[in-house]
Design a protein around this motif. Structure first.
Motif, PDB file in Angstrom:
ATOM      1  N   GLN A  87       0.840  -1.200   0.000  1.00  0.00           N
ATOM      2  CA  GLN A  87       0.000   0.000   0.000  1.00  0.00           C
ATOM      3  C   GLN A  87       0.872   1.246   0.000  1.00  0.00           C
ATOM      4  N   GLU A  90       2.193   1.989  -3.387  1.00  0.00           N
ATOM      5  CA  GLU A  90       1.120   2.531  -4.214  1.00  0.00           C
ATOM      6  C   GLU A  90       0.938   4.031  -3.942  1.00  0.00           C
ATOM      7  N   VAL A  91       0.926   4.403  -2.665  1.00  0.00           N
ATOM      8  CA  VAL A  91       0.793   5.815  -2.293  1.00  0.00           C
ATOM      9  C   VAL A  91       1.993   6.600  -2.800  1.00  0.00           C
ATOM     10  N   ARG A  93       3.901   5.961  -5.339  1.00  0.00           N
ATOM     11  CA  ARG A  93       3.801   6.104  -6.800  1.00  0.00           C
ATOM     12  C   ARG A  93       2.785   7.172  -7.192  1.00  0.00           C
ATOM     13  N   SER A  94       1.728   7.343  -6.386  1.00  0.00           N
ATOM     14  CA  SER A  94       0.746   8.376  -6.711  1.00  0.00           C
ATOM     15  C   SER A  94       1.348   9.780  -6.550  1.00  0.00           C
ATOM     16  N   PHE A  95       2.331   9.925  -5.671  1.00  0.00           N
ATOM     17  CA  PHE A  95       3.029  11.198  -5.507  1.00  0.00           C
ATOM     18  C   PHE A  95       4.129  11.346  -6.558  1.00  0.00           C
ATOM     19  N   ASP A  96       4.822  10.249  -6.860  1.00  0.00           N
ATOM     20  CA  ASP A  96       5.953  10.249  -7.802  1.00  0.00           C
ATOM     21  C   ASP A  96       5.404  10.171  -9.226  1.00  0.00           C
ATOM     22  N   ARG A  97       4.923  11.297  -9.728  1.00  0.00           N
ATOM     23  CA  ARG A  97       4.177  11.310 -10.986  1.00  0.00           C
ATOM     24  C   ARG A  97       4.993  10.904 -12.208  1.00  0.00           C
ATOM     25  N   GLU A 107       6.103  17.730  -7.623  1.00  0.00           N
ATOM     26  CA  GLU A 107       5.197  16.586  -7.527  1.00  0.00           C
ATOM     27  C   GLU A 107       4.409  16.625  -6.225  1.00  0.00           C
ATOM     28  N   SER A 111       0.354  16.896  -6.016  1.00  0.00           N
ATOM     29  CA  SER A 111      -0.411  15.872  -5.305  1.00  0.00           C
ATOM     30  C   SER A 111      -1.240  16.468  -4.177  1.00  0.00           C
ATOM     31  N   LYS A 114      -4.128  18.336  -5.674  1.00  0.00           N
ATOM     32  CA  LYS A 114      -5.106  17.380  -6.199  1.00  0.00           C
ATOM     33  C   LYS A 114      -5.967  16.799  -5.071  1.00  0.00           C
TER      34      LYS A 114
END
Length: 161
Positions: A87, A90-91, A93-97, A107, A111, A114
């Motif tokens: 998890q 995954e989080v 990666r959502s920041f590391d665009r 980034e 984030s 967003k």
């Protein structure tokens, strides 16, 4: 603390506390607490952070020491405090665009905006500085994992948004 299990949980909490404590001064400031909570997607207002700090800060010195944190938490510390690595990735990666393995200031700004939590340049640079253990100006997965491991959102009773 009679059982080995309770000792393990106390040690886990001590580890979480030390990761919160970016300047290693033995206490958590409002800024250390706020930056961490925002970095994991929590959206406490300044007033909520201040109230949380006030509630935990039994000696009224404006910071939270380890024993105050222990006293503020119920004896049954949730074992799920430490976030699952999958998890966490995954989080991250959502920041590391751009997917290069680092979270840059831009980034982080994107984030946070967003998520409905736009931050000032100063807030963003403070967050990066507090998480950036090696001082390279970006947040690696390892640095991100360190920050996340100390999150303790459940322990602190702040709602995820």
């Amino acid at each position: 603390m009679s059982s080995v299990h309770e000792v393990d949980r106390l040690n886990q909490l001590r580890d979480i506390f030390s990761r919160f404590d970016m300047d290693s001064d033995g206490s958590l400031t409002q800024l250390e607490l706020a930056a961490l909570l925002r970095s994991i997607g929590l959206k406490p207002s300044g007033d909520q952070i201040h109230a949380l700090l006030s509630n935990i800060d039994s000696n009224n010195n404006g910071a939270v020491e380890f024993d105050e944190l222990v006293n503020a938490i119920t004896p049954d510390i949730n074992q799920d405090i430490l976030i699952n690595q999958e998890q966490l990735l995954e989080v991250f990666r959502s920041f590391d665009r751009d997917g290069n393995g680092y979270i840059t200031l831009a980034e982080l700004a994107g984030s946070m905006a967003k998520m409905g939590q736009p931050l000032t340049y100063r807030e963003l640079t403070e967050m990066i500085q507090e998480a950036d253990i090696d001082g390279d100006g970006v947040i690696s997965f390892q640095e991100f994992a360190s920050v996340m491991a100390k999150s303790a959102a459940d322990v602190l009773g702040l709602p995820l948004s």
